[in-house]
Design a protein around this motif. Sequence first.
Motif, PDB file in Angstrom:
ATOM      1  N   LYS A 168     -10.359  -4.581  -8.181  1.00 53.66           N
ATOM      2  CA  LYS A 168      -9.690  -3.532  -7.420  1.00 53.66           C
ATOM      3  C   LYS A 168      -9.670  -3.880  -5.937  1.00 53.66           C
ATOM      4  O   LYS A 168      -8.679  -3.621  -5.237  1.00 53.66           O
ATOM      5  N   MET A 169     -10.751  -4.478  -5.457  1.00 57.00           N
ATOM      6  CA  MET A 169     -10.830  -4.879  -4.062  1.00 57.00           C
ATOM      7  C   MET A 169      -9.752  -5.912  -3.730  1.00 57.00           C
ATOM      8  O   MET A 169      -9.101  -5.846  -2.680  1.00 57.00           O
ATOM      9  N   VAL A 171      -6.874  -6.342  -5.367  1.00 58.05           N
ATOM     10  CA  VAL A 171      -5.559  -5.692  -5.476  1.00 58.05           C
ATOM     11  C   VAL A 171      -5.256  -4.845  -4.239  1.00 58.05           C
ATOM     12  O   VAL A 171      -4.141  -4.845  -3.715  1.00 58.05           O
ATOM     13  N   ASN A 172      -6.256  -4.134  -3.748  1.00 58.13           N
ATOM     14  CA  ASN A 172      -6.044  -3.214  -2.627  1.00 58.13           C
ATOM     15  C   ASN A 172      -5.996  -3.912  -1.266  1.00 58.13           C
ATOM     16  O   ASN A 172      -5.441  -3.361  -0.313  1.00 58.13           O
ATOM     17  N   ASN A 173      -6.576  -5.089  -1.169  1.00 54.95           N
ATOM     18  CA  ASN A 173      -6.738  -5.719   0.142  1.00 54.95           C
ATOM     19  C   ASN A 173      -6.007  -7.048   0.299  1.00 54.95           C
ATOM     20  O   ASN A 173      -6.198  -7.736   1.309  1.00 54.95           O
ATOM     21  N   PHE A 181       1.407  -5.008   4.107  1.00 57.53           N
ATOM     22  CA  PHE A 181       0.623  -3.787   4.273  1.00 57.53           C
ATOM     23  C   PHE A 181       1.438  -2.720   4.998  1.00 57.53           C
ATOM     24  O   PHE A 181       2.194  -3.035   5.926  1.00 57.53           O
ATOM     25  N   ARG A 314     -11.277  -7.690   5.627  1.00 54.02           N
ATOM     26  CA  ARG A 314     -11.070  -6.572   4.697  1.00 54.02           C
ATOM     27  C   ARG A 314     -12.064  -6.656   3.541  1.00 54.02           C
ATOM     28  O   ARG A 314     -12.618  -5.633   3.093  1.00 54.02           O
ATOM     29  N   GLY A 318     -15.276  -4.136   2.151  1.00 62.88           N
ATOM     30  CA  GLY A 318     -15.434  -3.683   0.771  1.00 62.88           C
ATOM     31  C   GLY A 318     -16.758  -4.096   0.166  1.00 62.88           C
ATOM     32  O   GLY A 318     -17.377  -3.342  -0.597  1.00 62.88           O
TER      33      GLY A 318
END
Length: 468
Positions: A168-169, A171-173, A181, A314, A318
């Motif tokens: 998830k980290m 995918v999100n970052n 972004f 980033r 996380g």
Amino acid sequence: MILKGNDLKKIGYTEGKVLGLALTIIEKEYATLLPADQLALLQHVKDDPAGYVHHEKLSPLATEMLKPADATLALEPHGKPYKIYGAEAIEECAIQQMDIASRLPITVAGALMPDAHQGYGLPIGGVLATKNAVIPYGVGVDIGCRMCLTLYDLPVTMLEDDKEALKKMLVNNTMFGQATFKRPKDHAIFERDEFSDIAVVKGLKDKAWRQIGSSGGGNHFVEFGIVDIPSVADALGLQPGKYLALLSHSGSRGLGATLAGHYTKIAMDVCKLPQEAKHLAWLDLDTEAGQEYWLAMNLAGDYASACHHQIHERMAVGLRSNPLVMVENHHNFAWKEQDASGEEVIVHRKGATPAGKGVLGIIPGSMATPGFIVRGKGVSTSINSASHGAGRLMSRTKAKQTILPGHVNKVLKAAGVELIGSGLDEAPMAYKNIHEVMASQHELVDVLGTFMPKIVRMCGDERFKEVD
């Protein structure tokens, strides 16, 4: 006031060596004259170059003006000798490209790395040292493409215990290809003078802002994995052991690609070469275009570094952990270095890792094979260089046509690799054997540690991992 290229263009000078030479002579020999008088003098030389052929100070400018405008530059009949590493695994067309590059009149030396394959102009994996000239396609389209590795003081068991959180980290970052972004992070790079002083760069600032912190498509990636340091690595300040790590591979995005195209066109306009060598057109560093490209290239390289740093920043947030150490290097760039005789040369490394004595770098494998933390030995026959990866074994088109998704999934499963997204053109079997590549350059680098990918994100078809 100092005369600039645009001032000379207003009186009939055109972009190229003549314009650059005129500016150099004015600055060196006529700096005390008023700008209007400098322009008047250059106007006289332009109107009657034959009358200045024997002039003490203006002869070089007049002689250059009298050369045929569209004369094709001849290649040298015999090229400079160059060393090939791992020749048995290098396709013939890449060697042919290097043969042509070795015959350029500006070439001083060359070398071909074991991951070499065909490219535009200089082959990927080609290293070329030139005299006072830079070849845009010798640097490459993705200016400043680089590796960046961060090691953390975190247990490697996180890769299994917290796999979903790490996925998830990623995918999100991370963003790839056209994705960017919604709220880009600011960076000091945007305060650089090049964004206001160079017209083509100024026009790219907004795009660079939108893409900061993101990665390109193709073989670019961000991945979590395990670094194994087998023995005390003083150069890294680390004890032996296994470390959780993040590795990224990307370049200067649209900024670098646009600059490469812009300055390659200028180079091909002013440097006419035979058809087989046309993509090796160069810019003399004494010209305004050459100086502009050099500044723009360095900006693109620093921008690529900034993108990587934002990716790793980033991730550090996380992970809630500060990095122990970071290792990074360009592999699509040109550097001013000294050759064995102490003379300054321009070293192009197009898909090659700097490997000067004591210089640290990263040589990745594929998504299912290890990469290597290396320290250069400073070997002159390689022009202080090493490979930038495993190198492609098959083209992207062939990989898509011949590799089966199910086969890739079995290879990834056997290697314990979780793939978030990619395409068949980046499958492990599309690349050469990284262990054979490293064996071919054992004399060029010392291996300080290995990196094994475990959770990989690339730009590609999200459905790829779901196909059995």
